[in-house]
Design a protein around this motif. Structure first.
Motif, PDB file in Angstrom:
ATOM      1  N   ASP A 177       0.835  -1.204   0.000  1.00  0.00           N
ATOM      2  CA  ASP A 177       0.000   0.000   0.000  1.00  0.00           C
ATOM      3  C   ASP A 177       0.873   1.258   0.000  1.00  0.00           C
ATOM      4  OD1 ASP A 177      -1.889   1.939   0.391  1.00  0.00           O
ATOM      5  OD2 ASP A 177      -2.589   1.208   2.326  1.00  0.00           O
ATOM      6  N   LEU A 178       0.600   2.167  -0.959  1.00  0.00           N
ATOM      7  CA  LEU A 178       1.447   3.355  -1.131  1.00  0.00           C
ATOM      8  C   LEU A 178       0.725   4.655  -0.809  1.00  0.00           C
ATOM      9  CD1 LEU A 178       3.313   2.519  -4.490  1.00  0.00           C
ATOM     10  CD2 LEU A 178       4.088   2.108  -2.138  1.00  0.00           C
ATOM     11  N   HIS A 179      -0.463   4.585  -0.186  1.00  0.00           N
ATOM     12  CA  HIS A 179      -1.227   5.830  -0.015  1.00  0.00           C
ATOM     13  C   HIS A 179      -0.531   6.816   0.917  1.00  0.00           C
ATOM     14  CE1 HIS A 179      -2.727   4.062   3.799  1.00  0.00           C
ATOM     15  NE2 HIS A 179      -3.028   5.300   4.128  1.00  0.00           N
ATOM     16  N   LEU A 180       0.413   6.357   1.739  1.00  0.00           N
ATOM     17  CA  LEU A 180       1.138   7.265   2.636  1.00  0.00           C
ATOM     18  C   LEU A 180       2.343   7.923   1.967  1.00  0.00           C
ATOM     19  CD1 LEU A 180       1.109   5.231   5.994  1.00  0.00           C
ATOM     20  CD2 LEU A 180      -0.319   7.184   5.364  1.00  0.00           C
ATOM     21  N   LEU A 181       2.670   7.513   0.743  1.00  0.00           N
ATOM     22  CA  LEU A 181       3.814   8.086   0.042  1.00  0.00           C
ATOM     23  C   LEU A 181       3.347   9.260  -0.808  1.00  0.00           C
ATOM     24  CD1 LEU A 181       6.871   7.676  -0.481  1.00  0.00           C
ATOM     25  CD2 LEU A 181       6.233   6.339  -2.507  1.00  0.00           C
ATOM     26  N   PRO A 182       3.816  10.481  -0.526  1.00  0.00           N
ATOM     27  CA  PRO A 182       3.367  11.658  -1.271  1.00  0.00           C
ATOM     28  C   PRO A 182       3.675  11.545  -2.763  1.00  0.00           C
ATOM     29  CG  PRO A 182       4.574  12.297   0.703  1.00  0.00           C
ATOM     30  CD  PRO A 182       4.781  10.825   0.540  1.00  0.00           C
ATOM     31  N   HIS A 204       2.913 -11.966  -3.557  1.00  0.00           N
ATOM     32  CA  HIS A 204       1.826 -11.989  -2.580  1.00  0.00           C
ATOM     33  C   HIS A 204       1.177 -10.604  -2.522  1.00  0.00           C
ATOM     34  CE1 HIS A 204       3.275 -15.772  -0.179  1.00  0.00           C
ATOM     35  NE2 HIS A 204       2.583 -16.077  -1.269  1.00  0.00           N
ATOM     36  N   ILE A 205      -0.096 -10.549  -2.216  1.00  0.00           N
ATOM     37  CA  ILE A 205      -0.873  -9.319  -2.364  1.00  0.00           C
ATOM     38  C   ILE A 205      -0.315  -8.155  -1.552  1.00  0.00           C
ATOM     39  CG2 ILE A 205      -2.521  -9.970  -0.551  1.00  0.00           C
ATOM     40  CD1 ILE A 205      -4.701  -8.607  -2.301  1.00  0.00           C
ATOM     41  N   ASP A 206       0.227  -8.431  -0.358  1.00  0.00           N
ATOM     42  CA  ASP A 206       0.720  -7.338   0.469  1.00  0.00           C
ATOM     43  C   ASP A 206       2.032  -6.751  -0.050  1.00  0.00           C
ATOM     44  OD1 ASP A 206       1.814  -9.839   1.124  1.00  0.00           O
ATOM     45  OD2 ASP A 206       2.348  -9.232   3.153  1.00  0.00           O
ATOM     46  N   HIS A 207       2.646  -7.394  -1.033  1.00  0.00           N
ATOM     47  CA  HIS A 207       3.892  -6.901  -1.619  1.00  0.00           C
ATOM     48  C   HIS A 207       3.674  -6.254  -2.982  1.00  0.00           C
ATOM     49  CE1 HIS A 207       6.665  -9.042   1.251  1.00  0.00           C
ATOM     50  NE2 HIS A 207       5.532  -9.681   1.457  1.00  0.00           N
ATOM     51  N   LEU A 208       2.436  -6.303  -3.500  1.00  0.00           N
ATOM     52  CA  LEU A 208       2.196  -5.832  -4.862  1.00  0.00           C
ATOM     53  C   LEU A 208       0.918  -5.008  -5.001  1.00  0.00           C
ATOM     54  CD1 LEU A 208       3.544  -6.022  -7.644  1.00  0.00           C
ATOM     55  CD2 LEU A 208       2.284  -8.136  -8.061  1.00  0.00           C
ATOM     56  N   ILE A 209       0.163  -4.850  -3.923  1.00  0.00           N
ATOM     57  CA  ILE A 209      -1.131  -4.174  -4.002  1.00  0.00           C
ATOM     58  C   ILE A 209      -1.004  -2.715  -4.426  1.00  0.00           C
ATOM     59  CG2 ILE A 209      -1.188  -3.464  -1.581  1.00  0.00           C
ATOM     60  CD1 ILE A 209      -4.154  -4.812  -3.652  1.00  0.00           C
ATOM     61  N   GLY A 210       0.157  -2.099  -4.204  1.00  0.00           N
ATOM     62  CA  GLY A 210       0.328  -0.690  -4.539  1.00  0.00           C
ATOM     63  C   GLY A 210       0.687  -0.425  -5.985  1.00  0.00           C
ATOM     64  N   PHE A 211       0.832  -1.481  -6.794  1.00  0.00           N
ATOM     65  CA  PHE A 211       1.273  -1.296  -8.176  1.00  0.00           C
ATOM     66  C   PHE A 211       0.317  -0.401  -8.972  1.00  0.00           C
ATOM     67  CE2 PHE A 211       0.750  -2.614 -12.627  1.00  0.00           C
ATOM     68  CZ  PHE A 211       1.996  -2.237 -13.122  1.00  0.00           C
ATOM     69  N   ASP A 212      -0.984  -0.616  -8.830  1.00  0.00           N
ATOM     70  CA  ASP A 212      -1.946   0.150  -9.626  1.00  0.00           C
ATOM     71  C   ASP A 212      -1.873   1.644  -9.331  1.00  0.00           C
ATOM     72  OD1 ASP A 212      -2.619  -2.424 -10.304  1.00  0.00           O
ATOM     73  OD2 ASP A 212      -4.771  -2.101 -10.207  1.00  0.00           O
ATOM     74  N   SER A 213      -1.737   2.007  -8.060  1.00  0.00           N
ATOM     75  CA  SER A 213      -1.656   3.434  -7.727  1.00  0.00           C
ATOM     76  C   SER A 213      -0.338   4.029  -8.202  1.00  0.00           C
ATOM     77  CB  SER A 213      -1.832   3.652  -6.218  1.00  0.00           C
ATOM     78  OG  SER A 213      -0.797   3.037  -5.484  1.00  0.00           O
ATOM     79  N   ARG A 240      -0.818   4.596 -11.876  1.00  0.00           N
ATOM     80  CA  ARG A 240      -1.727   5.739 -12.077  1.00  0.00           C
ATOM     81  C   ARG A 240      -0.971   7.068 -12.012  1.00  0.00           C
ATOM     82  NH1 ARG A 240      -4.428   9.061 -13.611  1.00  0.00           N
ATOM     83  NH2 ARG A 240      -6.566   9.668 -13.122  1.00  0.00           N
ATOM     84  N   GLY A 241      -0.008   7.153 -11.103  1.00  0.00           N
ATOM     85  CA  GLY A 241       0.745   8.391 -10.951  1.00  0.00           C
ATOM     86  C   GLY A 241       1.684   8.696 -12.105  1.00  0.00           C
ATOM     87  N   PHE A 242       2.148   7.655 -12.791  1.00  0.00           N
ATOM     88  CA  PHE A 242       3.096   7.850 -13.886  1.00  0.00           C
ATOM     89  C   PHE A 242       2.436   7.913 -15.256  1.00  0.00           C
ATOM     90  CE2 PHE A 242       6.438   5.956 -11.016  1.00  0.00           C
ATOM     91  CZ  PHE A 242       7.260   7.071 -11.024  1.00  0.00           C
ATOM     92  N   LEU A 243       1.159   7.593 -15.334  1.00  0.00           N
ATOM     93  CA  LEU A 243       0.501   7.332 -16.608  1.00  0.00           C
ATOM     94  C   LEU A 243       0.650   8.461 -17.625  1.00  0.00           C
ATOM     95  CD1 LEU A 243      -1.052   5.058 -17.896  1.00  0.00           C
ATOM     96  CD2 LEU A 243      -3.169   6.060 -17.020  1.00  0.00           C
ATOM     97  N   LEU A 263      10.610  -2.435 -13.502  1.00  0.00           N
ATOM     98  CA  LEU A 263      10.097  -3.264 -12.423  1.00  0.00           C
ATOM     99  C   LEU A 263      10.769  -4.628 -12.508  1.00  0.00           C
ATOM    100  CD1 LEU A 263       6.507  -3.533 -11.071  1.00  0.00           C
ATOM    101  CD2 LEU A 263       7.778  -5.628 -11.582  1.00  0.00           C
ATOM    102  N   TYR A 264      11.367  -5.059 -11.399  1.00  0.00           N
ATOM    103  CA  TYR A 264      12.094  -6.321 -11.339  1.00  0.00           C
ATOM    104  C   TYR A 264      11.399  -7.259 -10.365  1.00  0.00           C
ATOM    105  CZ  TYR A 264      15.907  -3.549 -13.386  1.00  0.00           C
ATOM    106  OH  TYR A 264      16.673  -2.740 -14.184  1.00  0.00           O
ATOM    107  N   GLY A 265      11.435  -8.545 -10.678  1.00  0.00           N
ATOM    108  CA  GLY A 265      10.820  -9.504  -9.778  1.00  0.00           C
ATOM    109  C   GLY A 265      11.231 -10.926 -10.105  1.00  0.00           C
ATOM    110  N   PRO A 266      10.679 -11.887  -9.391  1.00  0.00           N
ATOM    111  CA  PRO A 266      11.041 -13.293  -9.570  1.00  0.00           C
ATOM    112  C   PRO A 266      10.378 -13.879 -10.818  1.00  0.00           C
ATOM    113  CG  PRO A 266       9.302 -13.106  -7.956  1.00  0.00           C
ATOM    114  CD  PRO A 266       9.679 -11.696  -8.324  1.00  0.00           C
TER     115      PRO A 266
END
Length: 343
Positions: free
Chosen positions: A36-41, A57-66, A69-72, A80-83
């Motif tokens: 969750d990234l809502h606390l990041l200005p 897992h959802i708690d590690h990726l749930i902030g991707f959409d927001s 949205r900010g960069f769109l 973005l890097y991952g396994p």
């Protein structure tokens, strides 16, 4: 050594994992996990150039959409890097939206998968409705994922039950310390040119190359990089941050993290359960606070930051923190301790 990286746990020790690391001398930042990234200005989000996902897992990726949205509406290219599997998962996330009115946008998302020596890369462009481009090979030999003239990021695989979770190290290429008293002695005026000097030195620019520097008395002077380095600076091993989360409490995982975090200036590591709940930690494939502290001590890390606490300790955060710090400082004896892999 003055810090060049400024890390911040966006959601504290109990919230979704998301470590924001700002670079002190450049307008850029990195994000390790994307809870969750809502606390990041927004101003902080806009600095992010690369995101490193441990696992999906959802708690590690749930902030991707927001974050997306900010960069769109920007011309930003976000890495973005991952396994293994992260390309398909991000592709599915992007396919969940309708993109028929975005063909004039310049934003690009580059997703790269870690692999044993050879990874995979796919580009998703807003102007093409985020349709996946053709996969290309991505060389990540030695775990090297991301590299700039200022820093590099490496990854190692950890077992998290039956999936792979990546741990990361962020290392400054070379730390260049500027001596303020030497600047005064040489009559040089501090300013943005010092960042330029550091960048050129890290890039291995010819030491005889001249740099224009401002004088405290007014005017400028052209001085060679080598002369400047001898007169006002010294170089040393750069700052290092290691990040590890969601790892089964196995000896193999612990040794992998110790190697990754060797002599790190800061180890950011999960401490999900108290050691008295080791059986529960084994069942859930997470580390205890005591094990995290012992890992930090064995790695000779200078500082320890624990996070990803189970909500069962919500009213006893000090228990996990104190347990980890006691192990880190060597106050906990390991004599008679049950091995994490022993049933």
């Amino acid at each position: 050594m003055r810090s060049v990286f400024y890390p911040q746990l966006i959601n504290g020790p109990f919230g979704d994992p998301a470590l924001y690391v700002r670079h002190a001398h450049h307008r850029e930042a990195l994000l390790f996990d994307c809870g969750d990234l809502h606390l990041l200005p927004p101003g902080c989000r806009n600095r992010i150039g690369a995101v490193f996902i441990s696992h999906a897992h959802i708690d590690h990726l749930i902030g991707f959409d927001s974050l997306l949205r900010g960069f769109l509406y920007s011309d930003h290219t976000l890495f973005l890097y991952g396994p293994p599997g992260i390309i398909d998962r991000i592709g599915h996330r992007l396919a969940g939206y309708t993109w028929n009115l975005f063909d004039d946008l310049a934003f690009t998302l580059v997703v790269r998968e870690w692999g044993e020596g050879a990874g995979k890369e796919v580009r998703f462009e807003a102007a093409r409705a985020f349709a996946a481009g053709e996969p290309t090979a991505f060389d990540c030999t030695g775990g090297l994922l991301h590299q700039t003239p200022h820093y590099q990021v490496r990854a190692v695989p950890l077992a998290h039950g039956d999936i792979t979770s990546l741990a990361f190290s962020l290392e400054e290429s070379l730390h260049i310390a500027i001596h303020k008293n030497a600047l005064e002695r040489e009559g040089l005026l501090p300013g943005p040119w010092l960042t330029r000097f550091k960048d050129l030195w890290r890039q291995g620019t010819d030491k005889e190359a001249l740099l224009e520097v401002p004088l405290a008395s007014g005017g400028t002077l052209h001085v060679s990089l080598g002369q400047l380095h001898r007169a006002i600076a010294h170089s040393e091993q750069g700052m290092k941050i290691a990040y590890a989360t969601d790892a089964s409490p196995s000896e193999e995982n612990m040794q992998t993290i110790i190697t990754l975090a060797r002599q790190a200036h800061l180890l950011v590591i999960e401490a999900v359960f108290a050691h008295t709940d080791l059986d529960r930690a084994r069942q859930r494939n997470h580390l205890t606070a005591r094990l995290s502290g012992e890992i930090a001590r064995a790695a000779e890390a200078r500082k320890l930051l624990v996070f990803h606490h189970s909500p069962r300790y919500l009213h006893g955060e000090e228990l996990l923190l104190n347990e980890a710090m006691a192990a880190f400082s060597g106050l906990n004896t390991t004599e008679g301790r049950q091995d994490p892999e022993t049933p």
